[in-house]
Design an enzyme around this catalytic site. Structure first.
Site, mmCIF file in Angstrom:
data_model
loop_
_atom_site.group_PDB
_atom_site.id
_atom_site.type_symbol
_atom_site.label_atom_id
_atom_site.label_comp_id
_atom_site.label_asym_id
_atom_site.label_seq_id
_atom_site.Cartn_x
_atom_site.Cartn_y
_atom_site.Cartn_z
ATOM 1 N N ASP A 55 0.861 -1.161 0.000
ATOM 2 C CA ASP A 55 0.000 0.000 0.000
ATOM 3 C C ASP A 55 0.909 1.225 0.000
ATOM 4 O OD1 ASP A 55 -1.931 1.809 -0.075
ATOM 5 O OD2 ASP A 55 -2.874 1.303 1.833
HETATM 6 C C1 BGC Z 1 -4.637 3.689 0.151
HETATM 7 C C2 BGC Z 1 -5.019 2.517 -0.752
HETATM 8 C C3 BGC Z 1 -5.005 2.956 -2.186
HETATM 9 C C4 BGC Z 1 -3.636 3.503 -2.506
HETATM 10 C C5 BGC Z 1 -3.465 3.907 -3.952
HETATM 11 C C6 BGC Z 1 -3.365 4.366 -0.298
HETATM 12 O O1 BGC Z 1 -3.143 5.529 0.397
HETATM 13 O O2 BGC Z 1 -4.502 3.210 1.471
HETATM 14 O O3 BGC Z 1 -6.279 2.012 -0.375
HETATM 15 O O4 BGC Z 1 -5.351 1.880 -3.014
HETATM 16 O O5 BGC Z 1 -3.400 4.629 -1.683
HETATM 17 O O6 BGC Z 1 -4.153 5.040 -4.270
#
Ligand code: BGC
Length: 741
Positions: A288
């Site tokens: 993530d």
């Molecule tokens: C979030 C994810 C998301 C990713 C990409 C992160 O900050 O926790 O859920 O998919 O960003 O945008």
């Protein structure tokens, strides 16, 4: 006799067919593996490592662009995937860069397509309230169709995090508090996104996130630590992720949190032991965001090299955005800290998905501007969004049948910061959705009542203290026969990094409600929010409350359908609404404790200042009609391990409207080697009954529904007495006991 013969033939045919299909799948898999190996053989170490990196595209006033350094990296074959880039023409432009590299390995384009891409559907928590798996699958299908038409291959969804703490802003992105419901919904979403063929131009690869237990962040504060027993992890938090993987999801995203001291992104127990070894997951794992970099802040890595080493060795294949893999892996291989075969494994997993998507056959497969034009926001997609939105609405209160409102009403006042609001309707994580295209509540009502005098006043802003609009709102209310009061939280108050310590309506909205209440006019409150709110005063005073969450592009039309009776609400809460923040965590499947609540005993498990009961229990939701539950009957009072118990109950629609009811079955294990929850959802059926109609429902129970992690952590059932509870919510149930011999 003839029927029997036909049935037998059918069974033989379907066995042969499914055998044929399985054979075909296995053959395809073998073929893909061979192709992957043949590509891998030709790659340099630098090119291999490049496949493990995912970087973002950006946006400014002039539109989408990609940073110079990332362009350079793509041209050198040092990038495997790009996120936040969409549009058939733009993705083609980026793909061309990759096609000019030595290996010509296509880029993978990912994006957060969470609840719709252009046509925005209800936020995931709202969709969960529909308890309608076909509707949820359809929503994901439409999202995938639009996303794939804009060059996307991969969505960062579904979020499968069980969430029992509404302070956490990301409850809005999941399916609520329940493991069983959450697992079914996770599967429906994966099926919707991926369809039966990843290579089709209307499907996208799903990404199961955030693995694992992100929803249990301490005190509901985003990114906070998670510390829990393995029993709790396996029993409550892991099943929805596993269900999504069993449904075929080809990628998984790590979570930001540490779990029992080990951050997920460095957690080999999660990423390898459970995911690969126990669950047989064959796809790839992406971090993530910059969570490899964050290992240093967690305090488990001293530097970028150690952070990279920990992640790759844990089983994390793709680095989103931190750039550490590109920076460190080559050296880690050279110094022997990471083997090249560990890198090869990660590369293979990523290449496999690219093959499955058909990108090696045609890297521009999804960059079709014609298809893009004819696909986005099609009328049929808007119609589906409206239908799913209606299904997601939960009627929390309806005294004296104030709803539905008669369409002959002469004058109606629509008041509140959400009355003429479009911005918030599409909720958080609304991808490429354009809020200005959403239908506001006011527009929805006006469209429904072309003859009526529809008055509007803003009443207040969402979150500030200004009372300047109160007087106008009170005036307008006085002129109307009925007031629709639209209150809630702003979309930005929900989602990532949006934890709240209070679940009250923000700003002066409660004061506004009190002022309008003092006019004595009948009021129906329409709530727009992404989490349970503490609305005790409203529940006590206002005759009707409709929970509409953030319903997406078609919100206003969907709410008007329900307010004026064109659609009878049938949603049920997928998460408990507390009376006060102090009750959190509060969920329906709590334990009984050694001192269960007794109003006459001070030394029992309770509060001095508030009841243990929630404001609205899990599974709760009213209809414009009423359903009467008959007595429960069992096929037997005792069953043995190999037998199936049949439970029957008759449900009657005793009201005046046709309506849908979600009949919920819960089970309690009365005595076991570990304490068990007072009830757990194990099955449900959503049925529709005409006014006056009744139906006999049947549920089957076998040891599958009775199993759990026993004292020795083995999974199975224990003989003894069980209770079955059936009702229209988790509180009001008919109960019966049986014995497993
Ligand atoms: C979030 C994810 C998301 C990713 C990409 C992160 O900050 O926790 O859920 O998919 O960003 O945008």
């Amino acid at each position: 006799m003839k029927i029997k013969k036909q049935t037998t033939l059918l069974i033989i045919f379907s066995i042969l067919f499914s055998f044929g299909c399985n054979q075909k799948t296995v053959k395809n898999e073998v073929n893909i593996d061979k192709k992957v190996d043949s590509v891998l053989k030709l790659m340099t170490l630098e090119e291999k490592i490049g496949q493990l990196s995912l970087f973002t595209s950006d946006m400014d006033q002039t539109g989408a662009f990609i940073r110079k350094e990332y362009q350079e990296d793509i041209k050198k074959g040092r990038v495997g995937a790009i996120f936040n880039a969409y549009g058939a023409a733009y993705t083609r432009k980026l793909q061309e860069m990759a096609m000019n590299t030595r290996m010509k390995i296509p880029l993978l384009f990912g994006y957060d397509v969470i609840h719709g891409h252009r046509t925005i559907f209800p936020v995931p928590l709202a969709e969960a309230a529909s308890w309608d798996l076909a509707a949820i699958e359809l929503s994901a299908r439409v999202a995938a169709t639009e996303a794939a038409a804009e060059g996307l291959h991969w969505t960062f969804a579904p979020m499968c995090d069980i969430a029992r703490d509404p302070r956490w802003g990301r409850v809005v992105e999941g399916a609520g508090e329940d493991t069983y419901l959450g697992s079914l919904i996770a599967q429906a979403r994966v099926k919707g996104f991926q369809g039966n063929d990843l290579a089709a131009t209307n499907t996208v690869a799903a990404c199961v996130k955030h693995f694992a237990a992100y929803g249990a962040a301490q005190a509901g504060r985003d990114y906070h630590s998670v510390d829990m027993s393995e029993r709790m992890l396996r029993e409550v938090y892991l099943p929805p992720y596993q269900a999504a993987i069993d449904a075929g999801a080809v990628t998984v995203m790590t979570s930001f949190n540490d779990l029992n001291g080990i951050p997920a992104t460095a957690n080999r127990f999660l990423m390898t032991d459970i995911l690969r070894n126990e669950w047989n997951f064959k796809g790839f794992v992406v971090t993530d965001y910059t969570s490899i970099m964050e290992l240093m802040f967690h305090g488990v890595a001293a530097d970028t090299a150690q952070a990279s080493e920990l992640s790759i060795l844990a089983g994390v294949d793709m680095d989103m955005q931190s750039g550490f893999y590109n920076q460190e892996l080559e050296n880690l291989v050279k110094t022997g800290k990471v083997t090249e075969s560990a890198i090869d494994e990660a590369v293979k997993r990523i290449l496999r998905v690219k093959f499955q998507l058909g990108l090696f056959e045609n890297p521009y497969k999804y960059c079709n501007e014609e298809l893009e034009k004819e696909t986005l926001m099609k009328p049929e997609f808007l119609e589906s969004a409206r239908d799913v939105a209606r299904k997601s609405i939960v009627l929390l209160k309806n005294e004296n049948g104030i709803l539905p409102i008669n369409k002959q009403v002469k004058s109606i006042a629509v008041i509140g910061p959400f009355a003429d609001n479009k911005r918030d309707l599409i909720g958080s994580w609304s991808a490429a959705g354009n809020w200005s295209k959403s239908v506001s509540l006011l527009e929805g009502i006006k469209a429904k009542l072309p003859e009526a005098n529809v008055l509007y006043a803003r009443g207040s802003n969402i979150a500030d203290d200004s009372t300047q609009f109160f007087a106008e709102a009170v005036n307008i209310a006085k002129k109307a026969d009925i007031v629709i009061l639209a209150l809630g939280e702003a979309a930005y108050m929900t989602g990532e990094a949006a934890s709240r310590s209070s679940l009250d309506l923000p700003g002066v909205q409660m004061q506004l409600a009190q002022k309008i209440y003092e006019t004595g006019k009948p009021i129906a409150v329409v709530l727009m929010n992404g989490r349970p709110l503490t609305i005790n005063w409203l529940n006590e005073k206002v005759p009707a409350i409709l929970e509409t969450w953030f319903l997406g592009t078609q919100a206003g039309n969907a709410i008007a359908d329900v307010l004026f009776g064109d659609y009878n609400p049938s949603g049920k809460l997928p998460i408990t609404f507390p009376r006060a923040v102090g009750q959190i965590p509060i969920h329906y499947n709590m334990k009984n404790t050694g001192r269960p609540m007794d109003p006459n005993n001070k030394y029992s498990s309770k509060y001095l200042d508030i009841s243990n009961e929630p404001l609205y229990p899990f599974g709760f939701g009213l209809s414009y009609t009423q359903f009467e539950y008959g007595e429960l009957s069992l096929s037997k009072n005792e069953i043995s391990e190999n037998e199936t118990l049949t439970v029957k109950i008759s449900i009657k629609n005793t009201g005046k409207f046709k309506g849908k009811e979600v009949v919920q079955l819960y089970i309690r294990d009365l005595v076991a080697s570990v304490s068990r929850p007072v009830k757990e959802l194990k099955a449900f059926q959503k049925i529709e009954l005409e006014a006056g109609e009744s139906k006999m429902l049947e549920f089957k129970i076998s040891t599958k529904e009775l199993s759990f992690y026993k004292a020795d952590m083995s999974f199975g059932y224990e003989k003894g007495e069980f209770e079955i509870l059936i009702g229209g919510n988790s509180r009001d149930t008919k109960n019966v006991k049986f014995l497993l011999k």
